[in-house]
Design a protein around this motif. Structure first.
Motif, PDB file in Angstrom:
ATOM      1  N   ARG A 169       4.335   0.747   6.351  1.00 19.06           N
ATOM      2  CA  ARG A 169       3.355  -0.344   6.446  1.00 19.06           C
ATOM      3  C   ARG A 169       2.169   0.047   7.340  1.00 19.06           C
ATOM      4  O   ARG A 169       1.031  -0.308   7.068  1.00 19.06           O
ATOM      5  N   TYR A 216      -0.028 -13.985   4.344  1.00 17.44           N
ATOM      6  CA  TYR A 216       0.118 -12.921   3.335  1.00 17.44           C
ATOM      7  C   TYR A 216       1.565 -12.862   2.827  1.00 17.44           C
ATOM      8  O   TYR A 216       1.820 -12.611   1.643  1.00 17.44           O
ATOM      9  N   VAL A 263       4.607  -6.834   0.804  1.00 18.56           N
ATOM     10  CA  VAL A 263       3.454  -7.547   1.367  1.00 18.56           C
ATOM     11  C   VAL A 263       2.216  -6.663   1.533  1.00 18.56           C
ATOM     12  O   VAL A 263       1.084  -7.143   1.371  1.00 18.56           O
ATOM     13  N   SER A 264       2.394  -5.374   1.799  1.00 19.65           N
ATOM     14  CA  SER A 264       1.210  -4.512   1.954  1.00 19.65           C
ATOM     15  C   SER A 264       0.441  -4.446   0.647  1.00 19.65           C
ATOM     16  O   SER A 264      -0.796  -4.507   0.636  1.00 19.65           O
ATOM     17  N   ARG A 287      -5.711   1.172   3.488  1.00 16.33           N
ATOM     18  CA  ARG A 287      -6.158   0.415   2.306  1.00 16.33           C
ATOM     19  C   ARG A 287      -7.689   0.331   2.289  1.00 16.33           C
ATOM     20  O   ARG A 287      -8.348   0.417   3.327  1.00 16.33           O
ATOM     21  N   LYS A 310       3.244  -8.942  18.095  1.00 12.05           N
ATOM     22  CA  LYS A 310       1.964  -9.677  18.126  1.00 12.05           C
ATOM     23  C   LYS A 310       2.188 -11.186  18.094  1.00 12.05           C
ATOM     24  O   LYS A 310       1.591 -11.922  18.866  1.00 12.05           O
ATOM     25  N   SER A 333      -1.335  -7.738   0.092  1.00 10.54           N
ATOM     26  CA  SER A 333      -2.445  -7.964   1.015  1.00 10.54           C
ATOM     27  C   SER A 333      -3.601  -6.991   0.777  1.00 10.54           C
ATOM     28  O   SER A 333      -4.650  -7.112   1.403  1.00 10.54           O
ATOM     29  N   SER A 353       2.413  -3.405  12.655  1.00 12.02           N
ATOM     30  CA  SER A 353       3.467  -4.371  12.350  1.00 12.02           C
ATOM     31  C   SER A 353       4.615  -4.217  13.349  1.00 12.02           C
ATOM     32  O   SER A 353       4.829  -3.132  13.904  1.00 12.02           O
ATOM     33  N   ASP A 388      -7.012  -7.851  10.702  1.00  7.69           N
ATOM     34  CA  ASP A 388      -8.469  -7.785  10.536  1.00  7.69           C
ATOM     35  C   ASP A 388      -9.152  -8.948  11.247  1.00  7.69           C
ATOM     36  O   ASP A 388     -10.252  -9.338  10.887  1.00  7.69           O
TER      37      ASP A 388
HETATM   38  O1   DC Z   1       2.161  -9.418  10.792  1.00 11.73           O
HETATM   39  P1   DC Z   1       3.097  -9.227   9.616  1.00 11.73           P
HETATM   40  O2   DC Z   1       3.925  -7.964   9.695  1.00 11.73           O
HETATM   41  O3   DC Z   1       3.948 -10.421   9.371  1.00 11.73           O
HETATM   42  O4   DC Z   1       2.108  -9.058   8.357  1.00 11.73           O
HETATM   43  C1   DC Z   1       2.597  -8.862   7.062  1.00 11.73           C
HETATM   44  C2   DC Z   1       1.658  -7.988   6.255  1.00 11.73           C
HETATM   45  O5   DC Z   1       0.472  -8.710   5.953  1.00 11.73           O
HETATM   46  C3   DC Z   1       1.228  -6.676   6.879  1.00 11.73           C
HETATM   47  O6   DC Z   1       1.936  -5.597   6.329  1.00 11.73           O
HETATM   48  C4   DC Z   1      -0.231  -6.540   6.561  1.00 11.73           C
HETATM   49  C5   DC Z   1      -0.653  -7.865   6.042  1.00 11.73           C
HETATM   50  N1   DC Z   1      -1.682  -8.537   6.859  1.00 11.73           N
HETATM   51  C6   DC Z   1      -2.989  -8.259   6.585  1.00 11.73           C
HETATM   52  O7   DC Z   1      -3.272  -7.443   5.720  1.00 11.73           O
HETATM   53  N2   DC Z   1      -3.974  -8.906   7.268  1.00 11.73           N
HETATM   54  C7   DC Z   1      -3.668  -9.801   8.210  1.00 11.73           C
HETATM   55  N3   DC Z   1      -4.646 -10.439   8.861  1.00 11.73           N
HETATM   56  C8   DC Z   1      -2.318 -10.082   8.518  1.00 11.73           C
HETATM   57  C9   DC Z   1      -1.334  -9.401   7.837  1.00 11.73           C
END
Ligand code: DC
Length: 231
Positions: free
Chosen positions: A186, A40, A105-106, A193, A18, A109, A14, A137
């Protein structure tokens, strides 16, 4: 330049830029950019606003029960040069990047039903090709056959400082320490996970951008892109 349209999968930690990187690539190539983290986050925001997360505790059953009522779509915003995310027709782009959403969010998700719904949506978006998708992923689960996979990383303090600047510029009242803690926790949650943990796909190329400017990353990328389309 070769006209073949490919799928570019960008995964990584994170806050390592990206989305900025993926957006720049998409603009350069005339590809569609999809920020799956935003999806997510949108589900997390909806759960927060509809009582499925109380005092930071995620009620998984309630979140799963809500999935059928959450419709996500992206609409291109020419001012940002990227797509904004909507939930049930409501523009939520400006509300999904708060520390409150980041902290939950973790957990959201890591719910299997959440992932299968969003992964199916992402795979459908990929049918068009000419797509840059960023997440955790993408190269391992969503598009295991993507022609070009990049795994991005950067030093955790560098990432915390970048996000701190972003949030304070928007007027958010946050400390560097809490952002750093959020980044580190995170990373841990995303990598440990049970379902679809963040990991480098065997055929992904690593990009550590701790010391790289956006331009340097673009030069690095274009060389890999030319190789991928020539294959
Ligand atoms: O990229 P980001 O930090 O905005 O993503 C937020 C959260 O979403 C991150 O902690 C993990 C989850 N995530 C995920 O599990 N799978 C993804 N393809 C994208 C994000």
């Amino acid at each position: 330049m070769n006209n073949k349209r490919i799928i570019i999968a960008i995964d990584g930690h994170s806050s390592c830029g990206k989305s900025t990187f993926a957006k720049a690539i998409a603009a350069r190539l005339g590809y569609i950019f999809i920020d799956t983290g935003a999806m997510y986050r949108a589900v997390t925001l909806y759960a927060l606003e509809h009582g499925a997360i109380l005092s930071g505790i995620v009620d998984e059953e309630r979140v799963v029960g809500m999935l059928g009522e959450i419709n996500i779509d992206f609409r291109f915003n020419p001012e940002r040069g990227a797509s904004d995310i909507y939930v049930n027709g409501d523009l939520v782009e400006g509300r999904i990047r708060t520390i409150e959403v980041s902290n939950c969010v973790s957990a959201v998700s890591s719910i299997a039903e959440v992932r299968s719904k969003l992964v199916a949506m992402q795979q459908e978006m990929g049918l068009r090709r000419g797509i840059v998708m960023d997440g955790r992923d993408i190269g391992t689960v969503v598009f295991p056959d993507a022609e070009l996979k990049i795994y991005m990383t950067a030093d955790p303090m560098v990432r915390a400082e970048r996000r701190y600047k972003e949030l304070t510029a928007k007027g958010d009242n946050v400390t560097l320490e809490e952002i750093y803690e959020n980044v580190v926790s995170r990373d841990k949650a995303d990598m440990s996970r049970a379902i679809s943990p963040l990991r480098k796909a065997d055929d992904a190329i690593v990009l550590d951008n701790s010391q790289m400017s956006v331009e340097e990353q673009m030069t690095w990328f274009m060389e890999r892109y030319e190789e991928a389309v020539a294959k």
